[in-house]
Design a protein around this motif. Structure first.
Motif, PDB file in Angstrom:
ATOM      1  N   THR A 154       0.839  -1.169  -0.042  1.00  0.00           N
ATOM      2  CA  THR A 154      -0.026  -0.012  -0.020  1.00  0.00           C
ATOM      3  C   THR A 154       0.883   1.190  -0.078  1.00  0.00           C
ATOM      4  O   THR A 154       1.947   1.264   0.689  1.00  0.00           O
ATOM      5  N   LEU A 155       0.489   2.174  -0.662  1.00  0.00           N
ATOM      6  CA  LEU A 155       1.168   3.589  -0.668  1.00  0.00           C
ATOM      7  C   LEU A 155       0.308   4.662   0.017  1.00  0.00           C
ATOM      8  O   LEU A 155      -0.638   4.775  -0.381  1.00  0.00           O
ATOM      9  N   LYS A 156       0.912   5.286   0.993  1.00  0.00           N
ATOM     10  CA  LYS A 156       0.110   6.080   1.815  1.00  0.00           C
ATOM     11  C   LYS A 156       0.681   7.346   1.786  1.00  0.00           C
ATOM     12  O   LYS A 156       1.918   7.621   1.565  1.00  0.00           O
ATOM     13  N   SER A 157       0.107   8.516   2.399  1.00  0.00           N
ATOM     14  CA  SER A 157       0.389   9.767   2.453  1.00  0.00           C
ATOM     15  C   SER A 157       1.163  10.262   1.354  1.00  0.00           C
ATOM     16  O   SER A 157       2.366  10.787   1.481  1.00  0.00           O
ATOM     17  N   LEU A 158       0.544  10.314   0.163  1.00  0.00           N
ATOM     18  CA  LEU A 158       1.011  10.564  -1.116  1.00  0.00           C
ATOM     19  C   LEU A 158       1.356  12.037  -1.275  1.00  0.00           C
ATOM     20  O   LEU A 158       0.322  13.013  -0.569  1.00  0.00           O
ATOM     21  N   ARG A 159       2.349  12.419  -1.814  1.00  0.00           N
ATOM     22  CA  ARG A 159       2.449  13.921  -1.805  1.00  0.00           C
ATOM     23  C   ARG A 159       3.081  14.082  -3.171  1.00  0.00           C
ATOM     24  O   ARG A 159       4.019  13.607  -3.771  1.00  0.00           O
ATOM     25  N   PHE A 160       2.321  14.880  -4.208  1.00  0.00           N
ATOM     26  CA  PHE A 160       2.759  14.948  -5.423  1.00  0.00           C
ATOM     27  C   PHE A 160       3.646  16.231  -5.453  1.00  0.00           C
ATOM     28  O   PHE A 160       3.489  17.557  -4.687  1.00  0.00           O
ATOM     29  N   SER A 161       4.652  16.496  -6.190  1.00  0.00           N
ATOM     30  CA  SER A 161       5.370  17.617  -6.414  1.00  0.00           C
ATOM     31  C   SER A 161       4.811  18.957  -6.789  1.00  0.00           C
ATOM     32  O   SER A 161       3.905  18.800  -7.512  1.00  0.00           O
TER      33      SER A 161
END
Length: 309
Positions: free
Chosen positions: A248-255
């Motif tokens: 799982t990928l969590k706390s995604l932050r896009f540039s």
């Protein structure tokens, strides 16, 4: 529009479903307020909210759907207190103790009476469907909610064969190796600033934030046998996230650069244009990242498909 979390699933034996047919099927399962005796209800709603009516947005093979979940909030403590009060009244009036079965029946009666008066909480869960890669991802912090969205999609389509995405190398093993050996790290991978380390025995879990993951302290913990169950990851110029041991990928932050690129689309105040511009850039970035991650972890594992009809 930008997703915060990703639960990833591989779609198996997927027959092509035209967008018009899919939207018609979604309409059959459109969200509605729960009935007076329904504790919860799920259905599809427009991803654009009040700004649109379409239940499906599709661009370049990327589909966006949104599940709306309604749940009546009836705390167990409220039910228990009402049951105790009514039990006391009956026992005082009849001069006897209620049997266990009678209390259970009273509890069910109280629940049925109070449920229609309970507040309703709503929650939206977005689903991204990459038809080119046969990949489905659900934007939720909860695996349970992700599975609920898939159950709704399965009910909508009649069948849906999916399994959680899995790789040849277990994420925990890879993360532990990347932490312990800088030379083993993929070229484009940069460590973030948070980690969770599990002990093999009964020493519990150690969580750390805003730390240098190359520090001597982290290395000593790894040398003592701890393994990384989640770890912050940064992809320069694209995004960052916390990778978990279940992929799982969590706390995604896009540039900022990616968000600025989306912002360059002229929308003339049209919320649908804005939604779709953000979605397609996000989907493309995430698709590339998922492919990169699978490659880092030795390729995708072969799995027996999960069949649901």
């Amino acid at each position: 529009m930008w997703f915060k979390h990703l639960h990833l699933y591989r779609l198996h034996e997927a027959a092509a479903i035209p967008a018009a047919d899919l939207e018609a099927a979604l309409a059959e399962q459109a969200a509605r307020t729960p009935g007076s005796q329904e504790a919860r209800r799920v259905g599809w709603c427009p991803p654009a909210g009040r700004a649109g009516t379409a239940l499906l947005h599709e661009l370049q093979g990327q589909r966006l759907l949104t599940m709306l979940r309604h749940e009546r909030l009836l705390p167990a403590g409220v039910v228990r207190e009402e049951v105790e009060e009514r039990s006391a009244e009956i026992e005082a009036r009849e001069g006897r103790k209620l049997r266990r079965q009678e209390k259970q029946e009273l509890k069910e009666q109280v629940y049925e009476e109070l449920l229609p008066r309970a507040f309703i909480r709503s929650q939206k869960v977005d689903l991204w469907w990459d038809t080119r890669r046969n990949l489905i991802a659900v934007n939720s912090s909860s695996r349970k909610r992700a599975e609920e969205a898939l159950d709704l999609l399965r009910e909508t389509l009649g069948s849906l064969k999916v399994t959680p995405l899995a790789t040849q190398t277990l994420p925990m093993r890879a993360m532990t190796q990347w932490l312990a050996d800088e030379g083993s790290r993929p070229a484009s991978l940069q460590l973030g600033d948070q980690v969770e380390l599990k002990a093999k025995g009964d020493d519990g879990v150690l969580r750390a934030r805003q730390v240098d993951l190359d520090s001597d302290e982290i290395q000593q913990l790894l040398a003592a046998g701890r393994q990384a169950s989640r770890m912050g990851v940064e992809i320069e110029g694209r995004l960052g996230y916390v990778l978990h041991d279940d992929l799982t990928l969590k706390s995604l932050r896009f540039s900022d650069a990616l968000i600025d690129e989306a912002g360059q689309t002229e929308d003339d105040g049209d919320a649908i244009v804005r939604l779709e511009a953000d979605f397609i850039l996000m989907a493309q970035a995430l698709a590339e990242e998922v492919e990169r991650l699978i490659d880092w972890l030795g390729g995708e594992a072969n799995q027996a498909t999960t069949q649901a009809t």
